[in-house]
Design an enzyme around this catalytic site. Sequence first.
Site, PDB file in Angstrom:
ATOM      1  N   CYS A 126       0.812  -1.227   0.000  1.00 24.55           N
ATOM      2  CA  CYS A 126       0.000   0.000   0.000  1.00 24.55           C
ATOM      3  C   CYS A 126       0.844   1.276   0.000  1.00 24.55           C
ATOM      4  O   CYS A 126       0.321   2.362  -0.243  1.00 24.55           O
ATOM      5  CB  CYS A 126      -0.970  -0.011   1.174  1.00 24.55           C
ATOM      6  SG  CYS A 126      -2.092  -1.409   1.130  1.00 24.55           S
ATOM      7  N   HIS A 171      -3.228   7.262   2.248  1.00 25.68           N
ATOM      8  CA  HIS A 171      -3.641   5.966   1.712  1.00 25.68           C
ATOM      9  C   HIS A 171      -5.042   5.677   2.240  1.00 25.68           C
ATOM     10  O   HIS A 171      -5.321   5.849   3.428  1.00 25.68           O
ATOM     11  CB  HIS A 171      -2.652   4.887   2.165  1.00 25.68           C
ATOM     12  CG  HIS A 171      -3.145   3.495   1.914  1.00 25.68           C
ATOM     13  ND1 HIS A 171      -3.673   3.106   0.699  1.00 25.68           N
ATOM     14  CD2 HIS A 171      -3.206   2.408   2.724  1.00 25.68           C
ATOM     15  CE1 HIS A 171      -4.028   1.839   0.779  1.00 25.68           C
ATOM     16  NE2 HIS A 171      -3.761   1.392   1.983  1.00 25.68           N
ATOM     17  N   ASN A 193     -10.156  -0.134   0.030  1.00 25.40           N
ATOM     18  CA  ASN A 193      -8.690  -0.044   0.014  1.00 25.40           C
ATOM     19  C   ASN A 193      -8.181  -0.670  -1.281  1.00 25.40           C
ATOM     20  O   ASN A 193      -8.271  -1.880  -1.466  1.00 25.40           O
ATOM     21  CB  ASN A 193      -8.139  -0.782   1.242  1.00 25.40           C
ATOM     22  CG  ASN A 193      -6.623  -0.747   1.324  1.00 25.40           C
ATOM     23  OD1 ASN A 193      -5.948  -0.367   0.365  1.00 25.40           O
ATOM     24  ND2 ASN A 193      -6.084  -1.153   2.456  1.00 25.40           N
TER      25      ASN A 193
END
Length: 330
Positions: free
Chosen positions: A124, A257, A287
């Site tokens: 990520c 993020h 996500n």
Amino acid sequence: MMVHPTIYSRVLGTGSYLPPTRVTNQALAERLAQQGVETSDEWIVARTGIRARYFASPEQATSDLALVAAQRAIAAAGIDLQAIELIIVATSTPDFVFPSTACLLQDKLGIRNGGAAFDVQAVCSGFAYALAVADGLIRSGAHRNALVIGAETFSRLLDFKDRTTCVLFGDGAGAVVLGASDQPGLLASALHADGSHAHILCTPGNINGGVIQGSAFLHMDGPAVFKLAVNVLEKVALEALAKAGMSADQIDWLIPHQANIRIMQGTCRKLGLPSERMIVTVGEHGNTSAASIPLALDVAVRDGRIKPGDRVLIEGVGGGFTWGAAVIRM
Ligand SMILES: CC(C)(COP(=O)(O)OP(=O)(O)OC[C@H]1O[C@@H](n2cnc3c(N)ncnc32)[C@H](O)[C@@H]1OP(=O)(O)O)[C@@H](O)C(=O)NCCC(=O)NCCS
């Protein structure tokens, strides 16, 4: 690496792509219920802020998602396709073991100039890593521009019997074109990793003799990840700001993020920024790992919130463990 003092990198254009299938929490809960797995829209929204995510079609690979995002970024940058000298794709869900998704993308774009192409694997935090690498290569004079992409098909790693992970992730791609400039664009970046936390978020499998060894599913200790994320995100954001010689109140937009709204709000609060200055897409995208930051950036550029000259702080954290941040003048 020798850094030329007068060359900087600037964002010339952004683009993004979401695959066609939008799956709401309700639809996902109904699908999971058929397998005896219990969850609800209320639980997912309350714990994560996620309301929906997008899943790639079976025939779509990560490079296909990256292709559309890249084409949109190239069009926005107004740059000739054949002038793209470097492609970096941040992904943990590559099309193949090899060649890299970046090489496959170069071919799909029709770029035939022999420029460099490779993938970056920092889960990520991948986009923050890829951006810093591209910036370094441009500032060194090695390349005049770069296509930097975060693209993922995380749905392929999800175990739909594990409600603690399968409700969190989605697919998508975001891209930026960076170009050399005598005006600073990427003002500062900071990258970190601590491999001793590898086990709290991983897909611990590999291929050996044609057989998957270990697990090909994503595994996560959610509460452990949560604690670590909140801690490192504030530190790395402050580090990048200090390198840029700026304080948080000089930032126009925070793009964290997009993993969990509670983590994002925690960082925003710790930095002393009003929540209106944070770009939030987690509710609609879930996500999307390395794609989440460039996706959110492109959404906010296209809806007119982020304007040329704005100062944007991006920050990410993910498996590895890895974390990173960058301060960008658009
Ligand atoms: C995953 C996460 C949302 C879980 O939230 P949490 O508040 O920590 O919840 P817990 O894991 O303590 O679980 C609480 C309860 O909810 C249950 N639960 C977990 N997932 C659920 C789901 N999808 N639906 C309903 N209940 C669920 C658990 O089984 C547990 O039940 P129990 O108390 O009976 O044992 C949270 O830990 C998180 O966001 N972590 C970070 C994840 C992340 O950002 N990862 C990517 C980083 S790049």
